[in-house]
Design an enzyme around this catalytic site. Structure first.
Site, PDB file in Angstrom:
ATOM      1  N   THR A 316       0.855  -1.187   0.000  1.00  0.00           N
ATOM      2  CA  THR A 316       0.000   0.000   0.000  1.00  0.00           C
ATOM      3  C   THR A 316       0.888   1.232   0.000  1.00  0.00           C
ATOM      4  O   THR A 316       1.870   1.294   0.740  1.00  0.00           O
ATOM      5  CB  THR A 316      -0.954   0.014   1.212  1.00  0.00           C
ATOM      6  OG1 THR A 316      -1.738   1.214   1.195  1.00  0.00           O
ATOM      7  CG2 THR A 316      -0.196  -0.067   2.528  1.00  0.00           C
ATOM      8  N   HIS A 368       2.588 -11.791  14.143  1.00  0.00           N
ATOM      9  CA  HIS A 368       3.670 -12.349  14.953  1.00  0.00           C
ATOM     10  C   HIS A 368       3.468 -13.838  15.258  1.00  0.00           C
ATOM     11  O   HIS A 368       4.382 -14.506  15.733  1.00  0.00           O
ATOM     12  CB  HIS A 368       3.799 -11.562  16.266  1.00  0.00           C
ATOM     13  CG  HIS A 368       5.193 -11.518  16.804  1.00  0.00           C
ATOM     14  ND1 HIS A 368       6.173 -12.402  16.426  1.00  0.00           N
ATOM     15  CD2 HIS A 368       5.785 -10.684  17.689  1.00  0.00           C
ATOM     16  CE1 HIS A 368       7.294 -12.124  17.054  1.00  0.00           C
ATOM     17  NE2 HIS A 368       7.092 -11.075  17.832  1.00  0.00           N
TER      18      HIS A 368
END
Length: 397
Positions: A316, A368
């Protein structure tokens, strides 16, 4: 005998649709292939054309209604024989309306509907007198200018009353906007999302663009932008860090041995992420052409479901709007997204000297649960090194 217009088959995983803009009213004459109504889904806008000539005799659902596949939408009566008159609409009016206003892109139709502009009041500058988005914007700009002038005169006469008016406007969310909200909340609530940052010196790429832009455009018919370098660098970095290109599927980690990168594109309806396939096999020119094609389709509402599904990683670029720093949100079921930002001159220390360089921040948001700090930082550092020394893209080092 009336002809029934049904809701078409909906894309996979889409259970219903919302009735968008009706382009014909009761009693209107419609020709075969002319657009009757837009249906909004979570992913794309479906256009429902008339299968044959006729007169709109029945509309069963108003704008905003929810419909299912194969549900009856409207009915058409047979068109009058040639030369016959109809009470529905004078033949002259139909002919005039069909000359330049019957072929409008979805983006033009949407802005006409939202701003309540009659296309008959517009003069099209496109091919064959077709109305373009720029024609509509210029018309609205002229209207706004006229209204502003009137408003300024009224404000001089009654300043106090202008501040006492407190108004609100309630507008329903579009299906796409609702879906974007759901996916953003899903990403925030179901992933262990972290963001790591770095910065990159864009001077080497800017020099390449400045030196070869004219030759590149002459040879390939498209300008050399920054996005092709970003996509190429990301593709190479994903090869070295496959966890960043993977996704979680239940209790398994799904590693993708291909590089289909989603490119975030801002449209009038909201942010969409069409997918550029097999980016590692594309040249810089192919990437630029692919991105332009997807961006044009997105802004015209022509993206298909296939264009929007299957990406393994997202890029993006908030820098086009002036964003200096941000923390992008993961695009599920992907595990990472890279945010590019505004290129801005800043004083940097180089070999003990202060030098002004065009710098850009990079931001990698990642899940994560699947990507550790070593992989995320290593991936971002590798992207940085490729952008600061583009020769490495050619040498594959």
């Amino acid at each position: 005998m009336s002809l029934q217009i049904m809701v078409p088959d909906l894309p996979e995983s889409v259970s219903d649709a919302t009735v968008g803009t009706w382009h014909k009213k009761l009693g209107d004459i419609i020709k075969a292939g002319e657009l009757l109504v837009d249906l909004e889904t979570d992913k794309v806008v479906l256009e429902v054309p008339a299968p044959q000539d006729g007169i709109v005799s029945n509309i069963l659902f108003e704008t905003g209604s929810t419909v299912q596949a194969k549900q009856l939408l409207a009915e058409l009566q047979p068109a009058p024989a040639s030369g016959e008159e109809t009470k529905a609409k004078p033949a002259e009016a139909v002919a005039d309306a069909g000359n330049s206003h019957d072929i409008l892109t979805p983006s033009v139709r949407r802005i006409l509907a939202e701003e309540e502009v009659d296309p008959a009041n517009l003069h099209g500058s496109g091919r064959g007198g077709r109305i373009t988005r720029q024609d509509v914007l210029e018309h609205l700009s002229r209207q706004e200018s006229e209204q502003t002038t009137v408003g300024d005169i009224a404000a001089v006469e009654a300043v106090d009353s202008s501040f006492s008016s407190r108004e609100e406007k309630r507008v329903p969310m579009t299906r796409l906007r609702k879906r974007i909200a759901e996916r953003l909340l899903e990403a925030k609530n179901t992933t262990a999302m972290l963001t790591t940052f770095n910065e990159v010196n864009m001077q080497p790429i800017m020099k390449i663009r400045s030196k070869y832009q004219e030759q590149f455009e002459k040879r390939h018919g498209i300008k050399l932008g920054f996005m092709s370098f970003y996509v190429k660098a990301v593709s190479e970095a994903l090869k070295r860090y496959p966890e960043v290109n993977a996704s979680i599927d239940g209790n398994d980690i799904l590693y993708h041995n291909y590089f289909d990168i989603s490119i975030a594109v801002s449209t009038e309806r909201g942010l969409v992420t069409p997918v550029l396939r097999n980016c590692d096999e594309l040249s810089l020119a192919d990437i630029e052409k692919g991105i332009k094609s997807l961006a044009d389709k997105a802004r015209d509402g022509k993206l298909s479901v296939d264009d929007l599904t299957g990406g393994t990683f997202t890029i993006t670029n908030g820098g086009v709007f002036g964003s200096l720093m941000s923390t992008p949100i993961i695009n599920p079921p992907q595990s990472a997204i890279l945010g590019m930002h505004k290129i801005q001159d800043r004083p940097m220390a180089v070999d003990g000297q202060v030098v002004i360089l065009p710098m850009m921040y990079l931001a990698l948001s990642y899940d994560h649960r699947i990507i550790d700090g070593r992989e995320s930082v290593g991936f971002l550092v590798h992207v940085k090194s490729l952008l600061e020394d583009p020769t490495r893209l050619l040498l594959d080092i």
